[in-house]
Scaffold this motif. Structure first.
Motif, PDB file in Angstrom:
ATOM      1  N   THR A 537      28.867  52.641 -17.357  1.00  0.00           N
ATOM      2  CA  THR A 537      28.543  51.645 -16.333  1.00  0.00           C
ATOM      3  C   THR A 537      29.460  50.427 -16.495  1.00  0.00           C
ATOM      4  N   THR A 538      29.662  50.006 -17.747  1.00  0.00           N
ATOM      5  CA  THR A 538      30.475  48.815 -18.000  1.00  0.00           C
ATOM      6  C   THR A 538      31.915  49.010 -17.540  1.00  0.00           C
ATOM      7  N   GLU A 539      32.444  50.212 -17.770  1.00  0.00           N
ATOM      8  CA  GLU A 539      33.837  50.468 -17.396  1.00  0.00           C
ATOM      9  C   GLU A 539      33.999  50.361 -15.877  1.00  0.00           C
ATOM     10  N   ILE A 540      33.036  50.896 -15.136  1.00  0.00           N
ATOM     11  CA  ILE A 540      33.136  50.830 -13.674  1.00  0.00           C
ATOM     12  C   ILE A 540      32.892  49.395 -13.192  1.00  0.00           C
ATOM     13  N   GLU A 541      31.991  48.695 -13.853  1.00  0.00           N
ATOM     14  CA  GLU A 541      31.785  47.283 -13.497  1.00  0.00           C
ATOM     15  C   GLU A 541      33.064  46.474 -13.715  1.00  0.00           C
ATOM     16  N   ALA A 551      32.938  39.073  -6.924  1.00  0.00           N
ATOM     17  CA  ALA A 551      32.481  38.016  -7.816  1.00  0.00           C
ATOM     18  C   ALA A 551      31.721  38.618  -8.987  1.00  0.00           C
ATOM     19  N   GLU A 552      30.857  39.574  -8.681  1.00  0.00           N
ATOM     20  CA  GLU A 552      30.035  40.153  -9.729  1.00  0.00           C
ATOM     21  C   GLU A 552      29.626  41.569  -9.341  1.00  0.00           C
ATOM     22  N   ALA A 553      29.427  42.437 -10.339  1.00  0.00           N
ATOM     23  CA  ALA A 553      29.057  43.816 -10.016  1.00  0.00           C
ATOM     24  C   ALA A 553      28.101  44.360 -11.063  1.00  0.00           C
ATOM     25  N   ALA A 554      27.175  45.205 -10.614  1.00  0.00           N
ATOM     26  CA  ALA A 554      26.298  45.925 -11.539  1.00  0.00           C
ATOM     27  C   ALA A 554      26.255  47.373 -11.084  1.00  0.00           C
ATOM     28  N   VAL A 555      26.379  48.273 -12.056  1.00  0.00           N
ATOM     29  CA  VAL A 555      26.442  49.695 -11.732  1.00  0.00           C
ATOM     30  C   VAL A 555      25.276  50.413 -12.400  1.00  0.00           C
ATOM     31  N   VAL A 556      24.653  51.331 -11.671  1.00  0.00           N
ATOM     32  CA  VAL A 556      23.604  52.148 -12.281  1.00  0.00           C
ATOM     33  C   VAL A 556      23.844  53.611 -11.939  1.00  0.00           C
ATOM     34  N   VAL A 571      27.255  44.950  -5.538  1.00  0.00           N
ATOM     35  CA  VAL A 571      28.395  44.043  -5.645  1.00  0.00           C
ATOM     36  C   VAL A 571      28.129  42.738  -4.895  1.00  0.00           C
ATOM     37  N   ILE A 572      28.449  41.641  -5.540  1.00  0.00           N
ATOM     38  CA  ILE A 572      28.446  40.346  -4.849  1.00  0.00           C
ATOM     39  C   ILE A 572      29.901  40.010  -4.524  1.00  0.00           C
ATOM     40  N   LEU A 573      30.168  39.766  -3.248  1.00  0.00           N
ATOM     41  CA  LEU A 573      31.540  39.437  -2.845  1.00  0.00           C
ATOM     42  C   LEU A 573      31.796  37.942  -3.005  1.00  0.00           C
ATOM     43  N   VAL A 606      28.349  51.879  -2.510  1.00  0.00           N
ATOM     44  CA  VAL A 606      28.616  50.495  -2.914  1.00  0.00           C
ATOM     45  C   VAL A 606      27.754  49.621  -2.007  1.00  0.00           C
ATOM     46  N   LEU A 607      26.846  48.890  -2.593  1.00  0.00           N
ATOM     47  CA  LEU A 607      25.943  48.070  -1.801  1.00  0.00           C
ATOM     48  C   LEU A 607      26.305  46.601  -2.006  1.00  0.00           C
ATOM     49  N   ILE A 608      26.621  45.958  -0.907  1.00  0.00           N
ATOM     50  CA  ILE A 608      26.982  44.541  -0.979  1.00  0.00           C
ATOM     51  C   ILE A 608      25.682  43.735  -0.963  1.00  0.00           C
ATOM     52  N   VAL A 609      25.469  42.927  -1.989  1.00  0.00           N
ATOM     53  CA  VAL A 609      24.208  42.182  -2.104  1.00  0.00           C
ATOM     54  C   VAL A 609      24.508  40.688  -2.282  1.00  0.00           C
ATOM     55  N   PRO A 610      23.547  39.856  -1.926  1.00  0.00           N
ATOM     56  CA  PRO A 610      23.770  38.417  -2.066  1.00  0.00           C
ATOM     57  C   PRO A 610      23.564  37.937  -3.504  1.00  0.00           C
ATOM     58  N   GLU A 611      22.713  38.631  -4.266  1.00  0.00           N
ATOM     59  CA  GLU A 611      22.376  38.203  -5.627  1.00  0.00           C
ATOM     60  C   GLU A 611      22.127  39.446  -6.461  1.00  0.00           C
ATOM     61  N   LEU A 612      22.158  39.296  -7.786  1.00  0.00           N
ATOM     62  CA  LEU A 612      21.756  40.391  -8.667  1.00  0.00           C
ATOM     63  C   LEU A 612      20.532  39.941  -9.456  1.00  0.00           C
TER      64      LEU A 612
END
Ligand code: WTA
Length: 655
Positions: A537-541, A551-556, A571-573, A606-612
């Motif tokens: 997950t970290t490598e893809i993030e 700006a920021e990404a979290a992968v599951v 992903v936060i753009l 890939v889901l674009i989200v406002p916050e994580l």
């Protein structure tokens, strides 16, 4: 490392499995091993492995000590012994009069075929060994291998082993960047590649990725040897690039193999861990060959004179190392090697191959079985699969439905299924039924192999009672264990040996059922398993945040019916991102991950989200994202710094 997954429902959800399938009396009577093998190994584990090493391999110098464990976790097996892997896989069979036995039935994707006997394969490997030596590759040097599933991959690996060079095979699905980082980490002197291969009837290239990988200066590569496979035009760097066919033709077919120390490095294979940087898993010679050869014979009940064995794994993964390039040849087996995909040119291609070569042992992954289930049983039913007598599974848990389908539809309701648990790090199979002994159970890998001390422990390292779950560990060193992480012994200790005192921590959750059989429950760390391929997950993030829009990404890894898990990225753009729409951003970012790591790592969504969702200490709560990705209500989000975030993400996804 997150332990949330272990505390969740996973351990409680398992139904009690009542179905059991003992081997037929006929199978059991003809099996290579009888039940006494367990007691024999238990009585004296080291003596058991010493006996296996001496009976399965031809040593140029016998070993003096079976195991040196005086500096754990750094093991030395078969101390003082000398052995040549290529001699054991090739020359000795020819010397024993088996030169005319088929080693490899190669089936190219376009339908071209090649039958290679042990005598022919030996000659090719000798020529390649001479050619590599002439290029200045010496014992201990590293050779990067970036090849498709063609015989030259096996020839290259064995030629390296023969001269004591250390191969580092990089899966063809990895990108130029991923290839470069592996070349740099191992400081490879030579790269062996091909113009390309075929994928679903179309040429698919490899050489351009090597060119791109070597474009920036500062690498250690002196030459690139190129196999002609798909005939596509490729760029050529004079002086650096050389044709495989010309080199081999010019090389002498005579080459004497000398023994290498039992602990001489055989290969490095990179695998994903919990950080962004892949780990170079190092395997050495004597112990690795002993355990791969033993398990190949025991678990598949191999009869080298009559069986036709087919392992569908690519040589870019550990299964293709242990159970394509090494064990089958060391055991003198006849094997099938197939270049392409299961649906080219039709969805019955595999079963056509089984019928054509009368394959008797098939070793594949649950994701493939689930795909065939989806395509429908009429497809395999159209072929004669009666030659199949043992079916293997590897790479991820096999669900009971897929297990039963495999047994009934592919195995004619009779062939025993051996579900084999192991890892790049373990080098060889560790947990599996033995087909002539064990009554198999759909979905469970069941029992540690003779000579292997696997256990399931709780958070404090205490063995759990039957009927309970915990963490999978190995309590005693085993011959084919990884020796270290290339260039990073501290990481080796931290990753595998620090979680529980004196035990190897595998990173998998597991449960013992009422009979004491082991069920694997998936990873308990940030490693995903997609179609049996390990991804971090970290490598893809890291790949995602390297894109200027992110700006920021979290992968599951979200549960997926066919691939086991699928990569889902949140992903936060950045506010200044140039994306026109969410879809456009998603497509761009998927391609970016493909470029950074390789097509296999591209997120499914890939889901674009406002916050994580984050805890108050700023840690991303991946568990909640996983709930959302798997369509569940994320439930309790009160530990979040901003409890409203999850509702917002869930609402966005429903749009
Ligand atoms: C998973 C592949 C359940 C597991 C040989 C392990 C399995 C990881 C099985 C290693 C199995 C492998 N049942 N899970 N039979 N076999 N795994 O290094 O999570 O690519 O830790 O080696 O695959 O993957 P690797």
């Amino acid at each position: 490392m997150s332990q949330e997954t272990v505390k969740g429902d996973a351990f409680e959800n398992l139904l009690h499995e009542e179905r059991q399938f003992p081997p037929s009396a006929e199978f059991a009577a003809a099996a290579n091993l009888g039940p006494e093998i367990y007691a024999e190994a238990d009585a004296d584990r080291q003596a058991f492995w010493a006996a296996q090493a001496r009976s399965l391999l031809t040593w140029s110098k016998d070993f003096e000590q079976t195991l040196d464990w005086s500096e754990p976790p750094f093991a030395k097996w078969f101390v003082g012994g000398e052995v040549n892997a290529a001699y054991n896989a090739l020359d000795r069979h020819v010397e024993n009069g088996l030169g005319d036995r088929v080693a490899i039935h190669f089936e190219g994707e376009p339908g071209d075929t090649e039958t290679i006997t042990y005598a022919e394969l030996t000659e090719r490997v000798k020529r390649a060994a001479n050619a590599f030596e002439a290029l200045g590759v010496a014992k201990g040097d590293r050779v990067a291998v970036y090849l498709p599933m063609i015989p030259e991959a096996v020839v290259t690996m064995l030629a390296c082993a023969r001269i004591g060079a250390v191969h580092s095979v990089v899966f063809g699905g990895f990108s130029a960047d991923a290839l470069r980082s592996r070349i740099d980490d191992a400081e490879a002197k030579l790269v062996v590649t091909a113009d390309g291969t075929f994928r679903r009837g179309k040429p698919s290239s490899l050489k351009p990725a090597v060119d791109a990988a070597l474009e920036a200066p500062g690498h250690t590569v002196q030459n690139v040897v190129v196999v002609r496979r798909n005939g596509e035009d490729v760029a050529w760097t004079e002086g650096r690039d050389l044709h495989w066919s010309e080199l081999l033709e010019a090389a002498s077919p005579e080459h004497t193999a000398v023994g290498h120390d039992a602990e001489h490095p055989l290969f490095i294979l990179y695998t994903s861990g919990t950080t962004g940087k892949p780990k170079g898993i190092l395997h050495t010679t004597g112990g690795y060959l002993t355990q791969t050869a033993f398990t190949h014979s025991a678990v598949f009940d191999l009869k080298p004179e009559t069986d036709v064995y087919w392992c569908t794994a690519d040589v870019g993964w550990v299964t293709g190392h242990s159970y394509v390039a090494y064990a089958p040849l060391v055991n003198g087996a006849t094997q099938v090697m197939y270049e392409g995909t299961p649906d080219a040119p039709h969805q019955g291609r595999w079963w056509e191959i089984v019928q054509k070569y009368k394959v008797s042992i098939l070793y594949t992954a649950p994701t493939a079985i689930r795909t065939f289930m989806k395509w429908g049983r009429e497809i395999p039913d159209g072929f004669d699969l009666s030659s199949l007598r043992v079916l293997g599974s590897v790479g991820e848990p096999i669900n009971p439905e897929a297990w039963m389908w495999y047994r009934d539809v592919i195995g004619g309701g009779e062939a025993p299924i051996v579900d084999t648990w192991w890892q790049t790090e373990t080098g060889a199979i560790m947990i599996a039924p033995l087909p002539g002994i064990t009554a198999t159970k759909p979905g469970s890998a069941q029992v540690p192999l003779p000579g292997i001390a696997v256990d399931v422990v709780d958070e404090n390292g205490q063995s759990v009672p039957d009927g309970h779950g915990g963490f999978l560990v190995v309590r005693e060193p085993w011959p084919s264990m990884l020796r270290t992480i290339w260039g990073d012994p501290e990481r080796f200790k931290d990753t595998y040996w620090s979680r529980f005192e004196g035990m190897y921590f595998a990173g998998d959750g597991a449960k013992k059922d009422e009979d004491g059989d082991v069920w694997l429950l998936g990873r308990v760390d940030d490693v995903m398993n997609v179609s049996g391929h390990r991804l971090s997950t970290t490598e893809i993030e890291s790949a995602l945040v390297s894109h200027p829009w992110v700006a920021e990404a979290a992968v599951v890894g979200a549960a997926d019916e066919t691939t086991g898990q699928a990569v889902v990225a949140f992903v936060i753009l950045r506010s200044d991102a140039q994306a026109g729409s969410g879809d456009e951003a998603a497509a761009e970012l998927r391609n970016h991950v493909g470029k950074e790591i390789g097509p296999i790592a591209k997120p499914k969504h890939v889901l674009i989200v406002p916050e994580l969702p984050k805890t108050r200490s700023g840690k991303i709560m991946r568990r909640l994202l996983k709930d959302v990705a798997e369509g569940r209500d994320p439930g309790d989000a009160t530990t979040l710094a901003d409890p409203g975030v999850m509702q917002q993400i869930a609402a966005d996804l429903r749009k």
